[in-house]
Write a protein that holds these residues in place. Sequence first.
Motif, PDB file in Angstrom:
ATOM      1  N   ASP A  66      37.255  41.663  36.485  1.00 13.09           N
ATOM      2  CA  ASP A  66      37.173  42.814  35.484  1.00 13.09           C
ATOM      3  C   ASP A  66      38.276  42.802  34.214  1.00 13.09           C
ATOM      4  N   LEU A  67      38.387  42.708  33.508  1.00 12.44           N
ATOM      5  CA  LEU A  67      38.474  42.676  32.629  1.00 12.44           C
ATOM      6  C   LEU A  67      38.289  43.983  31.428  1.00 12.44           C
ATOM      7  N   GLN A  68      37.722  45.090  31.596  1.00  6.51           N
ATOM      8  CA  GLN A  68      37.614  46.415  30.489  1.00  6.51           C
ATOM      9  C   GLN A  68      38.975  47.260  29.892  1.00  6.51           C
ATOM     10  N   LEU A  69      40.046  46.526  30.306  1.00  4.90           N
ATOM     11  CA  LEU A  69      40.850  47.323  29.878  1.00  4.90           C
ATOM     12  C   LEU A  69      42.411  46.595  29.493  1.00  4.90           C
ATOM     13  N   ALA A  70      41.531  44.768  29.227  1.00  2.00           N
ATOM     14  CA  ALA A  70      42.187  43.615  27.938  1.00  2.00           C
ATOM     15  C   ALA A  70      43.140  44.758  27.254  1.00  2.00           C
ATOM     16  N   GLU A 105      54.092  44.887  20.176  1.00  2.00           N
ATOM     17  CA  GLU A 105      56.106  44.650  20.046  1.00  2.00           C
ATOM     18  C   GLU A 105      55.400  43.977  18.567  1.00  2.00           C
ATOM     19  N   PRO A 106      55.802  44.644  17.771  1.00  2.00           N
ATOM     20  CA  PRO A 106      56.226  43.848  16.305  1.00  2.00           C
ATOM     21  C   PRO A 106      57.223  42.520  16.385  1.00  2.00           C
ATOM     22  N   GLY A 107      56.577  41.502  16.261  1.00  2.00           N
ATOM     23  CA  GLY A 107      57.517  40.999  16.027  1.00  2.00           C
ATOM     24  C   GLY A 107      58.627  39.650  17.615  1.00  2.00           C
ATOM     25  N   GLY A 108      57.534  40.919  19.206  1.00  2.00           N
ATOM     26  CA  GLY A 108      57.907  40.726  20.553  1.00  2.00           C
ATOM     27  C   GLY A 108      57.227  39.892  20.264  1.00  2.00           C
ATOM     28  N   PHE A 109      57.188  39.303  22.411  1.00  2.00           N
ATOM     29  CA  PHE A 109      55.908  38.323  22.464  1.00  2.00           C
ATOM     30  C   PHE A 109      55.013  38.926  23.124  1.00  2.00           C
ATOM     31  N   ASN A 110      53.877  38.692  22.090  1.00  2.00           N
ATOM     32  CA  ASN A 110      52.614  39.211  23.151  1.00  2.00           C
ATOM     33  C   ASN A 110      51.497  38.557  23.809  1.00  2.00           C
ATOM     34  N   VAL A 111      50.949  39.061  25.108  1.00  2.00           N
ATOM     35  CA  VAL A 111      49.766  38.696  25.403  1.00  2.00           C
ATOM     36  C   VAL A 111      48.963  39.632  25.373  1.00  2.00           C
ATOM     37  N   ILE A 112      47.053  38.833  25.374  1.00  2.00           N
ATOM     38  CA  ILE A 112      45.920  39.830  25.812  1.00  2.00           C
ATOM     39  C   ILE A 112      45.922  39.997  27.332  1.00  2.00           C
ATOM     40  N   SER A 113      46.852  40.999  27.412  1.00  2.00           N
ATOM     41  CA  SER A 113      46.721  41.544  29.101  1.00  2.00           C
ATOM     42  C   SER A 113      45.327  41.926  29.961  1.00  2.00           C
ATOM     43  N   HIS A 114      45.802  41.351  31.006  1.00  2.00           N
ATOM     44  CA  HIS A 114      44.252  42.242  31.946  1.00  2.00           C
ATOM     45  C   HIS A 114      44.307  43.397  31.988  1.00  2.00           C
ATOM     46  N   GLY A 115      45.276  44.475  32.437  1.00  2.00           N
ATOM     47  CA  GLY A 115      45.247  45.196  32.016  1.00  2.00           C
ATOM     48  C   GLY A 115      44.427  46.407  32.995  1.00  2.00           C
ATOM     49  N   ASP A 116      44.110  45.742  34.046  1.00  2.00           N
ATOM     50  CA  ASP A 116      43.910  46.886  35.014  1.00  2.00           C
ATOM     51  C   ASP A 116      44.173  45.552  36.299  1.00  2.00           C
ATOM     52  N   PHE A 117      45.535  44.747  36.656  1.00  2.00           N
ATOM     53  CA  PHE A 117      45.866  44.133  37.420  1.00  2.00           C
ATOM     54  C   PHE A 117      46.305  44.717  38.801  1.00  2.00           C
ATOM     55  N   TRP A 118      45.390  44.554  39.765  1.00  2.00           N
ATOM     56  CA  TRP A 118      45.138  45.595  40.593  1.00  2.00           C
ATOM     57  C   TRP A 118      44.848  45.607  42.041  1.00  2.00           C
ATOM     58  N   THR A 119      44.944  45.280  43.205  1.00  2.00           N
ATOM     59  CA  THR A 119      44.394  44.824  44.227  1.00  2.00           C
ATOM     60  C   THR A 119      42.827  44.173  43.978  1.00  2.00           C
ATOM     61  N   ASN A 120      42.171  45.738  43.546  1.00  2.00           N
ATOM     62  CA  ASN A 120      40.869  45.709  43.885  1.00  2.00           C
ATOM     63  C   ASN A 120      39.590  44.970  42.672  1.00  2.00           C
ATOM     64  N   ASN A 121      41.085  44.368  41.666  1.00  2.00           N
ATOM     65  CA  ASN A 121      40.345  42.647  40.984  1.00  2.00           C
ATOM     66  C   ASN A 121      41.071  41.374  40.591  1.00  2.00           C
ATOM     67  N   LEU A 122      41.405  41.713  42.400  1.00  2.00           N
ATOM     68  CA  LEU A 122      41.966  40.420  41.926  1.00  2.00           C
ATOM     69  C   LEU A 122      41.237  39.835  43.389  1.00  2.00           C
ATOM     70  N   MET A 123      40.786  37.995  43.644  1.00  2.00           N
ATOM     71  CA  MET A 123      39.789  37.621  44.758  1.00  2.00           C
ATOM     72  C   MET A 123      40.818  36.045  44.704  1.00  2.00           C
ATOM     73  N   PHE A 124      40.463  35.933  46.018  1.00  2.00           N
ATOM     74  CA  PHE A 124      41.331  34.452  46.758  1.00  2.00           C
ATOM     75  C   PHE A 124      40.233  34.385  47.316  1.00  2.00           C
ATOM     76  N   ARG A 125      40.741  32.701  47.489  1.00  2.00           N
ATOM     77  CA  ARG A 125      39.787  31.898  48.380  1.00  2.00           C
ATOM     78  C   ARG A 125      40.914  31.956  49.089  1.00  2.00           C
ATOM     79  N   TYR A 126      40.486  31.399  50.423  1.00  2.00           N
ATOM     80  CA  TYR A 126      41.619  31.076  51.609  1.00  2.00           C
ATOM     81  C   TYR A 126      41.659  30.420  52.494  1.00  2.00           C
ATOM     82  N   GLU A 127      42.500  29.093  53.025  1.00  2.00           N
ATOM     83  CA  GLU A 127      42.076  27.659  54.175  1.00  2.00           C
ATOM     84  C   GLU A 127      42.928  28.397  55.240  1.00  2.00           C
TER      85      GLU A 127
END
Length: 406
Positions: free
Chosen positions: A280-284, A247-269
């Motif tokens: 998996d950052l192929q679509l950033a 977005e020109p002049g807007g708030f921009n970031v580097i997005s992950h690009g593919d932020f879904w379940t199979n690309n998210l890893m959790f450690r449990y206690e």
Amino acid sequence: MNDPKQLKDRQEYSALQPSWINKALIEQALRNDGEENPQVQAVDVRRALAEGENYGSTIYRVTAALSDGKERSFIIKGPTVAGLSEATQPSGTFQREITMFTECIPKMEALLEKCAPGRFPPLTPRCYHHATCPVKFLVMEDLRPAGFRLAERKRGLGLRHSLLALRCLARFHAASHALLRQQPELERVLDNMLNVADQGHQDFVKGELEATALACRSWPGFQEIAERLDKFKTISGDVFDKINAPEPGGFNVISHGDFWTNNLMFRYEDGNPEEFRAVDLQLAHVCSPVIDILHLFSNSVSDDVHAHHQDLLLREYHVELRRTLEILGHKAPSLESLQAAMEAHGSYALYFALELPIVKADEGLDLDAVSRGIYTDLLRVLETPDIKKRLQRSLLEYARKGWLPA
């Protein structure tokens, strides 16, 4: 006629243990990790994911037996067999991931560490080695020995999982925004999510839209939705390209690009998620932060979270984004502006919602068939009661909000 060299490459790459994954490669990765004189006695190579679980790459888990009796485990990521040919590799996605893991992520983590030593955990697994010959590959930290694993894909992320993932995403976005302020040229380096413009990708999206419209025609009360989907099919490529752009002049970031379940890893206690890493950052790419949030909400959270907790999650994301940006010396957008951005980019939620059958199906779908206009398997999955109910609710909501234009 098949090129004999390309055929040999494909046969080699399809083997259980490609010859290029060898002792020398692992020893180089260990040296890059600070080992002075590593000696690998043997390597065991196995596929890390089943067929259909990762669509843009081939993932190997490699266990190396060292001369001192210890073992080290790595994840090696390479292109799919189709990706061995540069002509078929989608829009330089693998090179983009190399750039993210070797340049952007280390700088983002360094910014966080400099401003708040010891406060922030890593954003992603570490990258130990990469090269482009004999194929493009990355040698990554294997998170499994530390207790990380994927959440249950078909169930979707519950509230605890979703809160943890979005707070970590907020830190990722904040650090990337700060990096972009220092190095604005990264926007050009990462470019836009060019795969949206690829003909093959466009064919697949149009196939999803057409199949969903067919299903809607058989559902009472969804004839108007079917007509809207048919109309949207003609403009979807332009809409998605525009929404994905910075977005020109807007708030921009580097997005992950593919932020879904199979690309998210959790450690449990004690059964509860306590730590998170994004993979998996192929679509950033550079864009509004709400693209990643819409992705997660549309196809990866549980039905309960999707129906009742999206507002809470967006508020918690904003709290963490604001805190982290303040530490980094930058100002966050207001919650109201984030809410407005969610509305402005809402048509992208439709794109992700159409992937519900892929995300939640019991078995892998033939994605090439969808691109070719063969929808038998996809239509069958669309009639699965829980998928059908979730998609119907989403489509009605998107139509009401104008995200699926009339």
